[in-house]
Design an enzyme around this catalytic site. Sequence first.
Site, PDB file in Angstrom:
ATOM      1  N   ASN A 121      40.356 -21.978  11.741  1.00  0.00           N
ATOM      2  CA  ASN A 121      40.766 -20.882  10.835  1.00  0.00           C
ATOM      3  C   ASN A 121      40.819 -19.516  11.703  1.00  0.00           C
ATOM      4  O   ASN A 121      39.880 -19.371  12.626  1.00  0.00           O
ATOM      5  CB  ASN A 121      39.998 -21.057   9.623  1.00  0.00           C
ATOM      6  CG  ASN A 121      38.477 -20.780   9.895  1.00  0.00           C
ATOM      7  OD1 ASN A 121      38.051 -20.877  11.108  1.00  0.00           O
ATOM      8  ND2 ASN A 121      37.895 -20.794   8.718  1.00  0.00           N
ATOM      9  N   ASN A 174      25.967 -20.505   1.652  1.00  0.00           N
ATOM     10  CA  ASN A 174      27.281 -20.730   1.372  1.00  0.00           C
ATOM     11  C   ASN A 174      27.448 -21.992   0.785  1.00  0.00           C
ATOM     12  O   ASN A 174      27.170 -23.301   1.133  1.00  0.00           O
ATOM     13  CB  ASN A 174      27.866 -20.758   2.819  1.00  0.00           C
ATOM     14  CG  ASN A 174      29.366 -20.894   2.904  1.00  0.00           C
ATOM     15  OD1 ASN A 174      29.967 -21.082   3.745  1.00  0.00           O
ATOM     16  ND2 ASN A 174      30.064 -20.403   1.790  1.00  0.00           N
ATOM     17  N   GLY A 232      32.692 -18.547  11.308  1.00  0.00           N
ATOM     18  CA  GLY A 232      32.716 -16.787  11.322  1.00  0.00           C
ATOM     19  C   GLY A 232      31.362 -16.834  12.330  1.00  0.00           C
ATOM     20  O   GLY A 232      31.736 -15.883  13.259  1.00  0.00           O
ATOM     21  N   CYS A 243      36.050 -25.028   7.684  1.00  0.00           N
ATOM     22  CA  CYS A 243      34.790 -24.489   7.085  1.00  0.00           C
ATOM     23  C   CYS A 243      33.538 -25.086   8.030  1.00  0.00           C
ATOM     24  O   CYS A 243      33.146 -26.404   7.728  1.00  0.00           O
ATOM     25  CB  CYS A 243      34.591 -24.707   5.676  1.00  0.00           C
ATOM     26  SG  CYS A 243      33.154 -24.051   4.939  1.00  0.00           S
ATOM     27  N   GLY A 244      32.841 -24.254   8.613  1.00  0.00           N
ATOM     28  CA  GLY A 244      31.699 -24.634   9.441  1.00  0.00           C
ATOM     29  C   GLY A 244      30.494 -24.986   8.832  1.00  0.00           C
ATOM     30  O   GLY A 244      29.796 -26.225   8.823  1.00  0.00           O
ATOM     31  N   ASN A 245      30.060 -24.379   7.761  1.00  0.00           N
ATOM     32  CA  ASN A 245      28.844 -24.544   6.824  1.00  0.00           C
ATOM     33  C   ASN A 245      29.494 -25.966   6.052  1.00  0.00           C
ATOM     34  O   ASN A 245      28.455 -26.719   5.802  1.00  0.00           O
ATOM     35  CB  ASN A 245      28.505 -23.623   6.132  1.00  0.00           C
ATOM     36  CG  ASN A 245      27.755 -22.353   6.488  1.00  0.00           C
ATOM     37  OD1 ASN A 245      27.034 -22.577   7.913  1.00  0.00           O
ATOM     38  ND2 ASN A 245      28.117 -21.118   6.547  1.00  0.00           N
ATOM     39  N   ASN A 265      39.622 -14.136   8.255  1.00  0.00           N
ATOM     40  CA  ASN A 265      38.382 -13.860   8.034  1.00  0.00           C
ATOM     41  C   ASN A 265      38.011 -12.903   8.810  1.00  0.00           C
ATOM     42  O   ASN A 265      37.935 -12.671   9.946  1.00  0.00           O
ATOM     43  CB  ASN A 265      37.553 -15.020   8.383  1.00  0.00           C
ATOM     44  CG  ASN A 265      37.843 -16.221   7.598  1.00  0.00           C
ATOM     45  OD1 ASN A 265      37.429 -16.444   6.286  1.00  0.00           O
ATOM     46  ND2 ASN A 265      38.502 -17.439   8.165  1.00  0.00           N
ATOM     47  N   GLU A 303      35.133 -13.476   3.759  1.00  0.00           N
ATOM     48  CA  GLU A 303      36.073 -14.667   3.998  1.00  0.00           C
ATOM     49  C   GLU A 303      37.363 -14.705   3.263  1.00  0.00           C
ATOM     50  O   GLU A 303      37.646 -14.100   2.273  1.00  0.00           O
ATOM     51  CB  GLU A 303      35.183 -15.952   3.668  1.00  0.00           C
ATOM     52  CG  GLU A 303      33.985 -16.382   4.503  1.00  0.00           C
ATOM     53  CD  GLU A 303      33.628 -17.638   4.216  1.00  0.00           C
ATOM     54  OE1 GLU A 303      34.305 -18.510   4.392  1.00  0.00           O
ATOM     55  OE2 GLU A 303      32.408 -17.686   4.104  1.00  0.00           O
ATOM     56  N   GLY A 324      29.984 -20.634   8.727  1.00  0.00           N
ATOM     57  CA  GLY A 324      29.878 -21.480   9.997  1.00  0.00           C
ATOM     58  C   GLY A 324      30.712 -20.791  10.987  1.00  0.00           C
ATOM     59  O   GLY A 324      30.533 -20.652  12.032  1.00  0.00           O
ATOM     60  N   ASN A 380      39.493 -22.755  -1.100  1.00  0.00           N
ATOM     61  CA  ASN A 380      38.796 -21.598  -1.400  1.00  0.00           C
ATOM     62  C   ASN A 380      38.499 -21.754  -2.716  1.00  0.00           C
ATOM     63  O   ASN A 380      39.249 -22.173  -3.303  1.00  0.00           O
ATOM     64  CB  ASN A 380      39.427 -20.371  -0.665  1.00  0.00           C
ATOM     65  CG  ASN A 380      38.892 -20.205   0.817  1.00  0.00           C
ATOM     66  OD1 ASN A 380      38.021 -20.880   1.124  1.00  0.00           O
ATOM     67  ND2 ASN A 380      39.443 -19.458   1.579  1.00  0.00           N
ATOM     68  N   HIS A 410      39.913 -15.582  12.736  1.00  0.00           N
ATOM     69  CA  HIS A 410      38.858 -14.645  12.407  1.00  0.00           C
ATOM     70  C   HIS A 410      39.202 -13.578  13.262  1.00  0.00           C
ATOM     71  O   HIS A 410      39.772 -13.544  14.470  1.00  0.00           O
ATOM     72  CB  HIS A 410      37.458 -15.255  12.870  1.00  0.00           C
ATOM     73  CG  HIS A 410      36.976 -16.234  12.174  1.00  0.00           C
ATOM     74  ND1 HIS A 410      35.837 -16.061  11.336  1.00  0.00           N
ATOM     75  CD2 HIS A 410      37.372 -17.683  12.227  1.00  0.00           C
ATOM     76  CE1 HIS A 410      35.640 -17.278  10.730  1.00  0.00           C
ATOM     77  NE2 HIS A 410      36.405 -18.189  11.215  1.00  0.00           N
TER      78      HIS A 410
END
Length: 279
Positions: A161, A15, A224, A77-79, A194, A212, A222, A68, A163
């Site tokens: 965010n 990612n 997700g 955004c986790g990653n 997502n 995403e 991440g 994005n 999901h």
Amino acid sequence: MKQTLAFTKMQGLGNDFVMLDAVRQPVDLSPERVRALADRHFGIGCDQLLVVEPSDTPGVDFRYRIFNADGGEVEQCGNGARCFARFVFEQGLTDKREIRVETAKGLITPRLEDDGTVTVDMGVPVLTPAEVPFVSDSDAYVQPLDVAGRTVAITAVSMGNPHAVQVVADVDTAPVAETGPLIEHHPRFPARVNAGFLQVVDAHRVRLRVFERGAGETLACGTGACAAVVAGILRELVVSPVTVETRGGELTIAWDGVGTPVMMTGPAVTVFSGEIALP
């Protein structure tokens, strides 16, 4: 007159991100400029563009903004959070290995581990439909969603965010490209969503693909992965901690249940740095 931006390209499980330091340089972004930077043929190329800003909040180290590839700003955004922590440390913006970071949806706490991985306290998952947001008359953890003439069972979770996680028999044959966009733009998700496709391997291992919001399918997501593990635990399909296998690599997700934060551990890698001139 063109503005020259210093940037760093980073990736977490494939990612990929363009990191911009808005502490030491002016960063003037518009949706058009974000799309130009994210373009894989004419720009740098990325799934998301991440901006490091100073925070005005006492006790908070930085502000974290996420855009994005389509130019839209999103909440989390986790990653990217893991890459954020490595970036500010490597760039000398902080000498702390654990920082407090302000996002559009609250505080996160990334920690740079001795082995080079990053652990992030991603906060307490939101499960109340109206707060995800998800339009529903029920608070059930598993709910029906009509997609392309058939009904799928989803769990709606916000990790900052939104999901929508569904369980599939095999992620390799799951209709991610076909139904991912339909779920992303489903009218019951007013802020879009997502779409996660979760395959349970055993009680401590799952496989995951995520379409995403605003970026399409990525090699890893991440938030997700966090949402998928939350959904799996709520459905009593998995037990914490859970290894999440994505197409880009593996994450470890731990969650002790409703009302507790999700902990995510995984890699963050610097790819290259440079400068780019934009109109």
